[in-house]
Design an enzyme around this catalytic site. Structure first.
Site, PDB file in Angstrom:
ATOM      1  N   ARG A  79       0.861  -1.195   0.000  1.00 18.93           N
ATOM      2  CA  ARG A  79       0.000   0.000   0.000  1.00 18.93           C
ATOM      3  C   ARG A  79       0.888   1.233   0.000  1.00 18.93           C
ATOM      4  O   ARG A  79       1.684   1.428   0.904  1.00 18.93           O
ATOM      5  CB  ARG A  79      -0.918   0.035   1.226  1.00 18.93           C
ATOM      6  CG  ARG A  79      -2.107   0.998   1.039  1.00 18.93           C
ATOM      7  CD  ARG A  79      -2.898   1.182   2.335  1.00 18.93           C
ATOM      8  NE  ARG A  79      -2.129   1.934   3.281  1.00 18.93           N
ATOM      9  CZ  ARG A  79      -1.999   1.622   4.588  1.00 18.93           C
ATOM     10  NH1 ARG A  79      -2.601   0.565   5.083  1.00 18.93           N
ATOM     11  NH2 ARG A  79      -1.267   2.351   5.384  1.00 18.93           N
ATOM     12  N   SER A 129      -2.579  -2.830   5.829  1.00 16.92           N
ATOM     13  CA  SER A 129      -3.889  -3.180   6.380  1.00 16.92           C
ATOM     14  C   SER A 129      -5.045  -2.449   5.703  1.00 16.92           C
ATOM     15  O   SER A 129      -4.849  -1.532   4.925  1.00 16.92           O
ATOM     16  CB  SER A 129      -3.897  -2.908   7.883  1.00 16.92           C
ATOM     17  OG  SER A 129      -3.521  -1.581   8.116  1.00 16.92           O
ATOM     18  N   GLY A 189       3.542   1.049  11.816  1.00 15.48           N
ATOM     19  CA  GLY A 189       2.414   0.872  12.730  1.00 15.48           C
ATOM     20  C   GLY A 189       1.920   2.166  13.349  1.00 15.48           C
ATOM     21  O   GLY A 189       0.945   2.166  14.095  1.00 15.48           O
TER      22      GLY A 189
HETATM   23  N1  LIG Z   1       5.876  13.955   5.343  1.00 13.59           N
HETATM   24  C1  LIG Z   1       4.733  13.959   6.010  1.00 13.59           C
HETATM   25  N2  LIG Z   1       3.952  15.062   6.033  1.00 13.59           N
HETATM   26  C2  LIG Z   1       2.784  15.079   6.734  1.00 13.59           C
HETATM   27  N3  LIG Z   1       2.319  14.039   7.438  1.00 13.59           N
HETATM   28  C3  LIG Z   1       3.058  12.907   7.457  1.00 13.59           C
HETATM   29  C4  LIG Z   1       4.300  12.810   6.745  1.00 13.59           C
HETATM   30  N4  LIG Z   1       4.797  11.580   6.943  1.00 13.59           N
HETATM   31  C5  LIG Z   1       3.924  10.929   7.733  1.00 13.59           C
HETATM   32  N5  LIG Z   1       2.870  11.717   8.050  1.00 13.59           N
HETATM   33  C6  LIG Z   1       1.702  11.337   8.874  1.00 13.59           C
HETATM   34  O1  LIG Z   1       2.107  10.379   9.815  1.00 13.59           O
HETATM   35  C7  LIG Z   1       1.440   9.135   9.588  1.00 13.59           C
HETATM   36  C8  LIG Z   1       2.386   7.984   9.838  1.00 13.59           C
HETATM   37  O2  LIG Z   1       3.504   8.093   8.995  1.00 13.59           O
HETATM   38  P1  LIG Z   1       4.131   6.848   8.248  1.00 13.59           P
HETATM   39  O3  LIG Z   1       3.111   6.259   7.358  1.00 13.59           O
HETATM   40  O4  LIG Z   1       5.384   7.274   7.637  1.00 13.59           O
HETATM   41  O5  LIG Z   1       4.446   5.897   9.511  1.00 13.59           O
HETATM   42  P2  LIG Z   1       4.071   4.369   9.785  1.00 13.59           P
HETATM   43  O6  LIG Z   1       4.397   4.153  11.197  1.00 13.59           O
HETATM   44  O7  LIG Z   1       4.733   3.533   8.762  1.00 13.59           O
HETATM   45  O8  LIG Z   1       2.490   4.339   9.568  1.00 13.59           O
HETATM   46  P3  LIG Z   1       1.547   3.176   8.962  1.00 13.59           P
HETATM   47  O9  LIG Z   1       1.080   2.412  10.153  1.00 13.59           O
HETATM   48  O10 LIG Z   1       0.446   3.924   8.287  1.00 13.59           O
HETATM   49  O11 LIG Z   1       2.332   2.338   8.026  1.00 13.59           O
HETATM   50  C9  LIG Z   1       0.932   9.206   8.165  1.00 13.59           C
HETATM   51  O12 LIG Z   1      -0.212   8.410   7.999  1.00 13.59           O
HETATM   52  C10 LIG Z   1       0.643  10.683   7.999  1.00 13.59           C
HETATM   53  O13 LIG Z   1      -0.629  11.006   8.527  1.00 13.59           O
HETATM   54 MG   LIG Z   2       4.026   2.193   7.302  1.00 13.52          MG
END
Ligand SMILES: Nc1ncnc2c1ncn2[C@@H]1O[C@H](COP(=O)(O)OP(=O)(O)OP(=O)(O)O)[C@@H](O)[C@H]1O
Ligand SMILES: [Mg+2]
Length: 516
Positions: free
Chosen positions: A154, A177, A410
């Site tokens: 995704r 997910s 996560g």
């Molecule tokens: N560059 C950015 N600008 C604005 N918001 C961001 C940015 N990067 C991340 N976010 C916000 O933070 C959230 C989590 O970031 P990211 O997806 O990188 O982390 P993750 O822990 O891998 O999350 P996921 O569980 O969705 O995989 C994103 O869904 C978004 O809302």
């Molecule tokens: Mg992620």
């Protein structure tokens, strides 16, 4: 009247919270803003009933044992009452990127040296990444090549308001997910807009069709259909066929206290109903106890041959409380079962690799098609490693323009705002290698809009921003690419004052797309 019956007849509509509207008086408000309160109650009520009847649910963390016992302690998943507007051109752009990212992940995963080198500094300071790299090294030493590769990905995007650019947040290669529940929200939104014509006669149908849709000025045709669940399941089934052992099953690797289990059970059910394939659910600890690896590489768990291992756990250090879980991960990786993802697919989805791929000239090493490369670059936000001193200096001056990310999945792990400055200064003072644990990313600022979020039976009116995830499925058996497709979507909407975006992590609500 008891609270329960009050809620049953009329879901409470909570107004915009103060924190949510601070400094946002000039925000564009959608048409829903002026919606009649009585109508809103009716729609919210219908939506809650529909979500319960159709399994748009998660385990309820306020009810003990709910995580692991199906049917005990459920609550509807948080969802928006109406779909979020999204420009058709950017929608198309995001969909077209899916097969290109699929191919990129597959190519990068085959470059073991690139993965090891890019993550070598991170390895020194990040114990979790280090353990994953150790498994990857072992596979390189054994010269183990994955014959059959399955990717259920995704790619997440936000639409930056100022630049009008669709920018990638990140690409998930493990445990992507909401292919299950996401599609249900699409269906719910379509149903709400079309109205209740299923229950009424033809005479009334003429007047009632597009009941809410007409009142709200919405047209359900503008919501793209979302077949993520079936497409994920079809990809898993195709992989199972390639493995070619009719007695083998698909194993879901799960967390013991998973709350988002119905999203996973939707896939298991569809596997059985669409393809007559059995799936089993096992935690990493159970796998360590019950797994047996035969000399020919065949994996058996509790006496059952495993064709495909589908990870819905194993992406966070919390999933490995002891050596037992790491033993299980290594054993699975050594086996000939198809891993979704393999250790190299997992590593290809780390934030550090995302940042390395954005460097000039790197994409060219993996893709031949120039148009594809241009398309990918266009969606890359600014990404930097912390050893680029001009960027860290800038981030200390203007931390609100950056997000700092460790190698974690996560949700809830990123650093924003003033904490970016504090952390960078702390890292500089320490003078250690700790900075290698993080990357810096340009902060994306999507347009905020008014929406209604349903959470725990209540309707909250919020200013919100959206994040579009596009699912992709990929299957390759040796030289033959069997599947490479865009496979549905996940729209998530969160209140604009929240930094993080996860639904399961409690920050966002499930949404769907309304093309404009
Ligand atoms: N560059 C950015 N600008 C604005 N918001 C961001 C940015 N990067 C991340 N976010 C916000 O933070 C959230 C989590 O970031 P990211 O997806 O990188 O982390 P993750 O822990 O891998 O999350 P996921 O569980 O969705 O995989 C994103 O869904 C978004 O809302
Ligand atoms: Mg992620």
């Amino acid at each position: 009247m008891s609270q329960l019956s009050a809620a049953a007849s009329c879901p409470p509509i909570l107004p915009l919270k103060h924190g949510d509207i601070e400094g946002t008086a000039t925000l564009p408000l959608s048409d829903y803003h002026a919606i009649d309160q009585q109508l809103l109650h009716k729609i919210a009520y219908d939506a809650l009933v529909w979500s319960s009847l159709h399994g748009l649910v998660t385990g309820d963390k306020s009810v003990e044992r709910s995580g692991s016992v199906p049917g005990v302690g459920l609550v509807h998943a948080p969802f928006t009452l109406f779909p979020a507007s999204f420009p058709r051109s950017h929608w198309k752009q995001a969909c077209e990127l899916a097969p290109v990212f699929n191919e990129l992940v597959d190519r990068v995963s085959q470059d073991g040296e690139f993965l090891q080198d890019s993550l070598s500094r991170t390895k020194k300071v990040d114990e979790f990444t280090s353990r994953l790299l150790d498994i990857h090294s072992k596979m390189l030493e054994l010269n183990k090549k994955e014959g059959i590769c399955l990717g259920l990905h995704r790619s997440d995007y936000m639409l930056d308001e100022q630049s009008k650019a669709l920018l990638q947040i990140e690409l998930n290669t493990i445990s992507s997910s909401f292919a299950g529940l996401g599609g249900l929200v699409t269906e719910l939104h379509k149903k709400l807009i079309i109205g209740r014509h299923h229950h009424i006669g033809w005479f009334l149908l003429r007047n009632m069709l597009s009941h809410y849709g007409e009142l709200l000025g919405l047209n359900s045709d503008r919501i793209p259909s979302n077949t993520a669940c079936n497409q994920f399941v079809d990809a898993l089934a195709k992989a199972w066929c390639e493995y070619n052992d009719p007695r083998a099953v698909i194993m879901f690797v799960v967390q013991a206290d998973e709350r988002n289990m119905y999203d996973q059970h939707m896939l298991s059910l569809a596997l059985r109903e669409r393809h007559h394939i059995t799936s089993v659910r096992k935690t990493l600890a159970q796998i360590d106890q019950e797994a047996e690896l035969l000399p020919d590489g065949k994996l058996f768990v509790d006496g059952q041959a495993i064709a495909v291992i589908y990870f819905r756990a194993g992406y966070t250090p919390l999933d490995y409380p002891s050596e037992s879980e790491w033993r299980a991960r290594l054993l699975m990786e050594k086996s000939s079962a198809i891993k979704c993802p393999s250790i190299s697919y997992h590593l290809a989805g780390t934030k550090k690799i995302q940042q390395e791929l954005a460097k000039p000239g790197v994409l060219e090493r993996y893709l031949e098609n120039k148009d594809d490369i241009v398309k990918l670059r266009k969606c890359f936000a600014g990404l930097w490693s912390l050893d680029e001193s001009d960027i860290t200096k800038r981030a200390i001056e203007r931390p609100e323009l950056f997000v700092m990310k460790p190698q974690r999945e996560g949700g809830g792990n990123n650093i924003y705002g003033g904490a970016v400055r504090d952390t960078l200064i702390k890292l500089q003072k320490a003078g250690s290698q700790e900075d290698a644990a993080y990357i810096l990313m340009q902060r994306i600022f999507p347009t905020s809009f008014a929406t209604f979020i349903m959470r725990s039976g209540c309707c909250h009116k919020n200013h919100a921003i959206s994040e579009l995830g596009i699912f992709g499925t990929y299957l390759r058996n040796r030289d033959k690419v069997i599947l490479n497709e865009q496979s549905g979507y996940l729209m998530r909407t969160k209140i604009s004052s929240s930094d993080e975006g996860g639904v399961a992590a409690g920050f966002a609500a499930l949404d769907s797309v309304y093309l404009t």
